[in-house]
Each structure stands twice: as structure tokens, then as C-alpha cells.
Design a protein around this motif. Structure first.
Motif, PDB file in Angstrom:
ATOM      1  N   VAL A   1       5.534  47.339 103.195  1.00 34.74           N
ATOM      2  CA  VAL A   1       6.705  47.048 102.376  1.00 34.74           C
ATOM      3  C   VAL A   1       7.871  47.815 102.997  1.00 34.74           C
ATOM      4  CG1 VAL A   1       7.728  47.206 100.079  1.00 34.74           C
ATOM      5  CG2 VAL A   1       5.254  46.899 100.312  1.00 34.74           C
ATOM      6  N   ARG A   2       8.922  47.080 103.340  1.00 34.27           N
ATOM      7  CA  ARG A   2      10.119  47.751 103.861  1.00 34.27           C
ATOM      8  C   ARG A   2      11.266  47.526 102.892  1.00 34.27           C
ATOM      9  NH1 ARG A   2       9.793  49.419 109.005  1.00 34.27           N
ATOM     10  NH2 ARG A   2      12.052  49.402 109.298  1.00 34.27           N
ATOM     11  N   PHE A   3      11.990  48.615 102.604  1.00 34.35           N
ATOM     12  CA  PHE A   3      13.122  48.519 101.687  1.00 34.35           C
ATOM     13  C   PHE A   3      14.319  49.167 102.343  1.00 34.35           C
ATOM     14  CE2 PHE A   3      15.597  50.572  98.192  1.00 34.35           C
ATOM     15  CZ  PHE A   3      16.095  49.416  97.631  1.00 34.35           C
ATOM     16  N   ASP A   4      15.405  48.423 102.394  1.00 29.79           N
ATOM     17  CA  ASP A   4      16.648  48.963 102.940  1.00 29.79           C
ATOM     18  C   ASP A   4      16.444  49.561 104.341  1.00 29.79           C
ATOM     19  OD1 ASP A   4      19.294  49.129 102.575  1.00 29.79           O
ATOM     20  OD2 ASP A   4      19.273  50.773 101.130  1.00 29.79           O
ATOM     21  N   GLY A   5      15.595  48.908 105.126  1.00 25.63           N
ATOM     22  CA  GLY A   5      15.432  49.340 106.510  1.00 25.63           C
ATOM     23  C   GLY A   5      14.340  50.356 106.763  1.00 25.63           C
ATOM     24  N   SER A   6      13.757  50.955 105.688  1.00 24.38           N
ATOM     25  CA  SER A   6      12.701  51.929 105.969  1.00 24.38           C
ATOM     26  C   SER A   6      11.377  51.520 105.331  1.00 24.38           C
ATOM     27  CB  SER A   6      13.127  53.324 105.518  1.00 24.38           C
ATOM     28  OG  SER A   6      13.611  53.267 104.206  1.00 24.38           O
ATOM     29  N   ASP A   7      10.303  51.978 105.948  1.00 26.46           N
ATOM     30  CA  ASP A   7       8.960  51.646 105.480  1.00 26.46           C
ATOM     31  C   ASP A   7       8.654  52.486 104.241  1.00 26.46           C
ATOM     32  OD1 ASP A   7       6.313  51.121 105.104  1.00 26.46           O
ATOM     33  OD2 ASP A   7       5.734  51.392 107.204  1.00 26.46           O
ATOM     34  N   ILE A   8       8.402  51.834 103.106  1.00 27.86           N
ATOM     35  CA  ILE A   8       8.118  52.585 101.883  1.00 27.86           C
ATOM     36  C   ILE A   8       6.670  52.389 101.440  1.00 27.86           C
ATOM     37  CG2 ILE A   8      10.491  52.559 101.029  1.00 27.86           C
ATOM     38  CD1 ILE A   8       9.488  50.331  99.032  1.00 27.86           C
TER      39      ILE A   8
ATOM     40  N   HIS B   1       7.985  57.683  92.277  1.00 31.33           N
ATOM     41  CA  HIS B   1       9.272  58.259  91.878  1.00 31.33           C
ATOM     42  C   HIS B   1      10.250  58.331  93.054  1.00 31.33           C
ATOM     43  CE1 HIS B   1       7.273  61.974  93.314  1.00 31.33           C
ATOM     44  NE2 HIS B   1       8.484  62.369  93.582  1.00 31.33           N
ATOM     45  N   ARG B   2       9.694  58.444  94.274  1.00 26.27           N
ATOM     46  CA  ARG B   2      10.581  58.463  95.444  1.00 26.27           C
ATOM     47  C   ARG B   2      11.175  57.084  95.703  1.00 26.27           C
ATOM     48  NH1 ARG B   2      10.695  63.055  98.087  1.00 26.27           N
ATOM     49  NH2 ARG B   2       8.984  64.505  97.681  1.00 26.27           N
ATOM     50  N   ILE B   3      10.327  56.062  95.543  1.00 25.14           N
ATOM     51  CA  ILE B   3      10.813  54.688  95.719  1.00 25.14           C
ATOM     52  C   ILE B   3      11.920  54.406  94.713  1.00 25.14           C
ATOM     53  CG2 ILE B   3      10.166  52.255  95.580  1.00 25.14           C
ATOM     54  CD1 ILE B   3       7.392  53.001  96.582  1.00 25.14           C
ATOM     55  N   ALA B   4      11.695  54.833  93.465  1.00 26.04           N
ATOM     56  CA  ALA B   4      12.700  54.611  92.426  1.00 26.04           C
ATOM     57  C   ALA B   4      14.016  55.285  92.808  1.00 26.04           C
ATOM     58  CB  ALA B   4      12.191  55.134  91.083  1.00 26.04           C
ATOM     59  N   ARG B   5      13.923  56.497  93.355  1.00 27.87           N
ATOM     60  CA  ARG B   5      15.151  57.215  93.714  1.00 27.87           C
ATOM     61  C   ARG B   5      15.890  56.574  94.878  1.00 27.87           C
ATOM     62  NH1 ARG B   5      13.787  63.707  93.281  1.00 27.87           N
ATOM     63  NH2 ARG B   5      12.835  63.629  91.229  1.00 27.87           N
TER      64      ARG B   5
ATOM     65  N   GLY C   1      16.568  53.538  95.068  1.00 26.55           N
ATOM     66  CA  GLY C   1      17.396  52.443  94.567  1.00 26.55           C
ATOM     67  C   GLY C   1      16.632  51.153  94.379  1.00 26.55           C
ATOM     68  N   LEU C   2      15.303  51.242  94.342  1.00 26.03           N
ATOM     69  CA  LEU C   2      14.473  50.078  94.037  1.00 26.03           C
ATOM     70  C   LEU C   2      13.966  50.256  92.611  1.00 26.03           C
ATOM     71  CD1 LEU C   2      12.909  47.538  94.598  1.00 26.03           C
ATOM     72  CD2 LEU C   2      11.382  48.797  96.081  1.00 26.03           C
ATOM     73  N   ALA C   3      14.541  49.489  91.691  1.00 24.23           N
ATOM     74  CA  ALA C   3      14.185  49.663  90.276  1.00 24.23           C
ATOM     75  C   ALA C   3      13.223  48.566  89.852  1.00 24.23           C
ATOM     76  CB  ALA C   3      15.439  49.620  89.415  1.00 24.23           C
ATOM     77  N   TYR C   4      12.292  48.937  88.988  1.00 26.08           N
ATOM     78  CA  TYR C   4      11.260  47.998  88.537  1.00 26.08           C
ATOM     79  C   TYR C   4      11.191  48.047  87.019  1.00 26.08           C
ATOM     80  CZ  TYR C   4       6.441  46.378  87.633  1.00 26.08           C
ATOM     81  OH  TYR C   4       5.328  45.736  87.142  1.00 26.08           O
TER      82      TYR C   4
ATOM     83  N   LYS D   1      21.838  52.739  89.331  1.00 22.11           N
ATOM     84  CA  LYS D   1      22.626  51.969  90.303  1.00 22.11           C
ATOM     85  C   LYS D   1      21.719  51.398  91.384  1.00 22.11           C
ATOM     86  CE  LYS D   1      26.128  55.496  90.091  1.00 22.11           C
ATOM     87  NZ  LYS D   1      27.036  56.314  90.878  1.00 22.11           N
ATOM     88  N   PRO D   2      20.726  50.596  90.992  1.00 23.57           N
ATOM     89  CA  PRO D   2      19.758  50.113  91.980  1.00 23.57           C
ATOM     90  C   PRO D   2      20.389  49.119  92.945  1.00 23.57           C
ATOM     91  CG  PRO D   2      19.438  48.968  89.910  1.00 23.57           C
ATOM     92  CD  PRO D   2      20.497  50.013  89.661  1.00 23.57           C
ATOM     93  N   SER D   3      19.870  49.050  94.169  1.00 23.47           N
ATOM     94  CA  SER D   3      20.329  47.992  95.057  1.00 23.47           C
ATOM     95  C   SER D   3      19.404  46.786  94.964  1.00 23.47           C
ATOM     96  CB  SER D   3      20.464  48.490  96.497  1.00 23.47           C
ATOM     97  OG  SER D   3      19.452  49.408  96.806  1.00 23.47           O
ATOM     98  N   LEU D   4      18.257  46.963  94.307  1.00 21.46           N
ATOM     99  CA  LEU D   4      17.368  45.823  94.071  1.00 21.46           C
ATOM    100  C   LEU D   4      16.639  46.050  92.751  1.00 21.46           C
ATOM    101  CD1 LEU D   4      15.772  43.261  94.868  1.00 21.46           C
ATOM    102  CD2 LEU D   4      14.283  44.708  96.230  1.00 21.46           C
TER     103      LEU D   4
END
Lengths: 242, 286
Positions: free
Chosen positions: A68-75, A81-85, A87-90, A159-162
Motif C-alpha cells: 500500500v503506497r500513500f502520498d508517495g511512501s510505502d505504508i 495511528h501513524r497512518i492516520a497522522r 492524513g489517511l482517515a478511515y 485535515k485528511p488528504s484521503l
């Protein structure tokens, strides 16, 4: 209207993702991409694997394969909690609100660990005026529709970007479901990138510009929303057309 | 009667402070810290030893609180990791047994090295009359420290981002993660905080009477009773329960006899479990 965004690659890209529970995969080899500013839907019936896919993206369960890549980096495998920070909100179907905290406190936690931005909070109240009326009420005492609004509002506070939404109409009467989608359309028009998993296929296809069909844990059909809405297979399975 | 009531409030504030540390850890992790009293007394013994070397009271007390906090912090970062990996009953049982073991170890250590070491902070000054009852400066200072601590805790949990983060993990850990709260960090923080609060209650209680190795188990039992009556996980509930139980304690020893008070307090806890299992305030609002 916003200026068209110059796309420098997808904001979310999922490749070869397989995941499940207790050693048994529920989703297999899922791949898709989402560009900035897009609204995408993943449609499928109950148990097709929509929630599992989102949980795997958010590292709430460990994928057995894929990235899974988000905003250019491999997550892949990064703590939730790091993913949430990043800017990927679920917003899960079960919402996971804090029942014994007020509406305001739930919203403030959405911004954690940053200082909550009053302008964002105002814009949440602007989209969901009902929440402003219930500010001091405990989240556990809200109606189903209001809880859904609060769950989305809390996610927006970061302020999520996704924004990933899992069945935002769960437990809502048809009228409230339509209202919820009106709010989502407004967020989409404001430029928020959305991925919505849904069984209420007509609403979802109206919101999204394109979609994927998930069945038994695998992606099948995909394409622009009008195309999916016109597809006889989709009509038969999800739109109640005989 | 009036003096028993005031004495009960003074004692009850101490009970509240004792219960808070235990209730926070239980509410957050499901671990029942059966070493709470031992960790409290350990802090007091450190203060006493340091003051014995000529160190002034305030730095000695700060060092004692740091030791109590450090013990729980170290446990959270080491063996507790195994406990957190378990769910439900397994987690509760394992945590309980582990902390029981820690309590025995501290008890053994104190009995071996410092069996007669006691902390007794004598606060100077003449007794002050409150509502016609002469109160010692020691019990007034202990009460003041406890009230301020309670207010600071309530404000912390309501008004700060980290405080709300702790409450979010207590109420819905997955929801907290999705908001960007790191539950592991919150646990470590609360363990440290609980240890410091344990040390603090041993210090304030030593302002009204000496505290040493023979107080450990009664502290743990009292903390448990207060936490049950106040509702596990609730800060304001713990203080409310503490004051009520303190008054019950003093009144029953005034009218019946000291020998019966602990039994009566246990009955209060048992009745709470039957009548209102979620505690006085009925919810883990912290």
C-alpha cells in the motif's frame, strides 16, 4: 470551482494486496489507484471483503501479500495511528466513536495530536449543522444518523488528504442515507479525495466518478460510474433490475 | 460526631488519591495492580532514607515519587508487553498474577532490607480550628495537596490533548488509533503517572502517621475497594468514593469499633458490585 490538479502520481496505490483473519485470506490480489480529488467507490455485497480491504490498508490487520503506497511512501504494515497522522482517515462502518465524550471532544480528538483548528471545526459544523446543535451531548446518546455525521466530522478534523468510508449508510433510513450522501457530495465538490465502500450501489455510483466491483474478495468489473450503472451484471446483482 | 465526619473527609481524600492510580491502569489496560500499595510504600521508604542522609524534604519527596513512577514505567515497558498481547480474561488474569508477584517481591525486599524504616513527615504549627474541630496542620496540608492533585488530574483529562487521548483509549482503542493516538505511549504514560500518584499518597499519609513496610497490603486493599466503588477507570468517581468510604470508615470506628471498619468497607464494595457494577458515577468518564 477548483483548478484541475496537476497529478503527480496517485495519492493511494494498492498492489497485489491479500489479507484476512487467522491465516485465511478474505481478499486476494487487490490492486487499484486513486488520484487526488477523485471520488471512487468500491461496491459489493455483505461479506465481499470491502471492510477487510480497508482494514488491511489501515494496518488494522497484517496483509499476507502486497503493498500500500500513500502520498508517495510505502505504508504497508505501518502502525495504524501513524497512518492516520499521515492524513489517511478511515471511517469504519462501526464508527468507533468515544461514547462517553461530548461531540466537541470527539471532534477535538480527530485533530490529535495537533491543536484543533477552529476553522476546520466550523466547516464541519457547516456541513453537519446537527452536530453544532448537539455539541455538548455525549456521542453515545446520538441517533444513528448523527453518529455517522460525527464519525465523518471527526475524520475531517485531521485535515485528511484521503478519506476512506466504509458503508456510511449502515443502519440509516433511506431518507437519512440520501442526506448523508448529499454531505459527501459536498465534501467531494470541495476537493476532498474519497473512497467509499458501499452496498447502496445507486447512491455510491452517483457520488463517485468511477468504481470497482468486489466479489468474494476479488476485484472484477471496474470503470466509470455511468458504465457500471449501465452494466447488466451490476444491474442484476446490485441495482435490483431484473 | 462532627470530628469523626471531618476526620472521615481527611482520610477519604487520601483513599481517593490511593484509588485513582489503580483505577486508571485498570480502566486503560484491564490490569489490576495488586502491587499498588507496595509501590506507594517503596516511594515513602526512599524518601525516608534520603532524608536520613540529610537531604531536605522536598527534593527527597520528588526522588521518592520518581522511584515509584519508574517502577511502574519499567514494568510497562518490559513484562507488561506480554500481558497486552492477550485479550479478555487471559489478559486480566495474567496482569493480576504478574502484579501480585511484583507486590510480593517489593514486600520481600522491604522486609529484608528495610523492615523498620518508616516515613513520618512532621508538619509544624499549632492545630487549626475548622467548624469548631481542631485539625492538625499535617492532615490539613495532606488534604490540600490531595485536593489540588485531584483538580489538576480532572483538568488534565478534560482540557489537554494528551488527557483526552488517554480517555479515548479507555473508551475505544481502535477509535483512538484511527484518530492518531498511540495506545502504547498512552499506557506507558499512565503507568508512570499511576506510580507517581502511589508515591504521593504514601507521602501525604505520612503527614498524619508513620508509613512503612507494614502498610503495603492495606494500601492495596483500600485502593481496590475505592476503585470498585468509584467505578473502574473513573478519576472523579475514585475521589467521590474515597471521601464516602473515608466517612464510613471514621463513623463506623467511632460508633462500632476500629476492628470492624475494613469489613464494612469490603461490604460497601461488594454492595456496589451487586447494585451498581459500573461504580458510583456509572461510567468511566475519567
Amino acid at each position: 470551482m477548483r483548478e484541475p490538479v496537476v497529478v503527480s502520481g496517485a495519492i493511494l496505490s494498492v498492489a497485489g494486496l491479500s489479507a484476512g483473519y487467522v491465516g485465511e485470506d478474505v481478499i486476494y490480489d487487490i490492486g487499484f489507484e486513486v488520484d487526488e480529488g477523485e471520488a471512487v467507490t468500491i461496491i459489493g455485497s455483505n461479506g465481499a471483503g470491502k471492510s477487510t480491504l480497508f482494514r488491511a490498508i489501515m494496518s488494522m490487520l497484517t496483509p499476507s501479500a502486497g503493498t500500500v503506497r500513500f502520498d508517495g511512501s510505502d505504508i504497508t504494515g505501518l502502525a495504524t495511528h501513524r497512518i492516520a497522522r499521515l492524513g489517511l482517515a478511515y471511517v469504519p462502518a462501526e464508527r468507533h466513536l468515544f461514547p462517553q465524550m461530548s461531540v466537541t471532544e470527539n471532534l477535538l480528538l480527530g485533530a490529535f495530536p495537533d491543536r484543533p483548528d477552529p476553522a476546520i471545526q466550523d466547516s464541519v459544523f457547516d456541513v453537519f449543522p446537527r452536530l453544532a446543535e448537539r455539541k455538548t451531548q455525549d456521542a453515545g446518546t446520538l441517533s444513528g444518523g448523527e453518529q455517522q455525521m460525527l464519525a465523518v466530522g471527526r475524520a475531517l478534523m485531521s485535515k485528511p488528504s484521503l478519506l476512506l468510508l466504509d458503508e456510511p449508510t449502515t443502519g440509516l433510513a433511506p431518507l437519512l442515507a440520501a442526506e448523508a450522501y448529499k454531505a459527501l457530495a459536498r465534501l467531494r465538490d470541495d476537493g476532498l479525495t474519497l473512497v467509499v465502500a458501499e452496498q447502496q450501489v445507486p447512491l455510491a455510483l452517483e457520488l463517485a466518478s468511477r468504481g470497482y466491483v468486489i466479489d468474494h474478495g476479488r476485484f472484477g468489473l471496474s470503470g466509470p460510474s455511468e458504465e457500471l450503472a449501465g452494466n447488466p451484471e451490476v444491474q442484476r446483482a446490485y441495482l435490483g433490475v431484473a | 460526631m462532627k470530628s469523626a465526619l471531618l476526620d472521615g473527609i481527611v482520610l477519604g481524600l487520601q483513599y481517593g488519591l490511593l484509588g485513582v492510580g489503580l483505577t486508571l491502569i485498570y480502566g486503560l489496560t484491564g490490569v489490576l495492580n495488586l502491587a499498588h500499595g507496595q509501590i506507594a510504600v517503596l516511594g515513602a521508604v526512599v524518601v525516608s532514607l534520603l532524608m536520613g542522609t540529610g537531604l531536605p524534604a522536598v527534593p527527597a519527596i520528588l526522588a521518592g515519587l520518581a522511584v515509584s513512577g519508574a517502577v511502574l514505567l519499567a514494568l510497562d515497558l518490559s513484562v507488561m508487553r506480554v500481558v497486552y498481547r492477550q485479550e479478555g480474561e487471559t489478559r486480566i488474569l495474567l496482569g493480576l498474577l504478574l502484579m501480585l508477584g511484583v507486590g510480593f517481591m517489593i514486600d520481600g525486599f522491604l522486609a529484608w532490607r528495610y523492615p523498620i524504616e518508616q516515613l513520618g513527615l512532621r508538619i509544624g504549627g499549632d492545630p487549626i480550628s475548622i467548624l469548631g474541630v481542631r485539625m492538625s496542620t499535617g492532615s490539613l496540608l495532606a488534604s490540600a495537596i490531595t485536593i489540588v492533585t485531584g483538580l489538576v488530574l480532572v483538568a488534565f483529562f478534560r482540557l489537554t490533548s494528551l488527557g483526552r487521548g488517554v480517555r479515548s483509549v479507555i473508551q475505544d482503542e481502535m477509535g483512538a488509533r484511527l484518530c492518531g493516538v498511540n495506545p502504547a505511549f498512552v499506557r506507558t504514560f499512565v503507568f508512570g503517572l499511576s506510580g507517581v500518584l502511589a508515591g504521593l499518597v504514601a507521602v501525604t499519609r505520612s503527614m498524619t502517621g508513620p508509613i512503612g513496610a507494614n502498610n503495603t497490603i492495606s494500601f492495596t486493599v483500600l485502593a481496590l475497594i475505592v476503585a470498585v466503588v468509584g467505578g473502574l477507570g473513573s478519576v472523579s468517581g475514585a475521589f467521590l468514593a474515597g471521601v464516602l468510604l473515608g466517612v464510613v470508615d471514621r463513623l463506623s470506628s467511632f460508633y462500632i469499633g476500629t476492628y470492624i471498619t475494613t469489613i464494612i468497607l469490603l461490604v460497601c464494595a461488594a454492595l456496589t458490585i451487586v447494585a451498581k457494577p459500573s461504580g458510583l458515577l456509572g461510567r468511566p468518564s475519567t
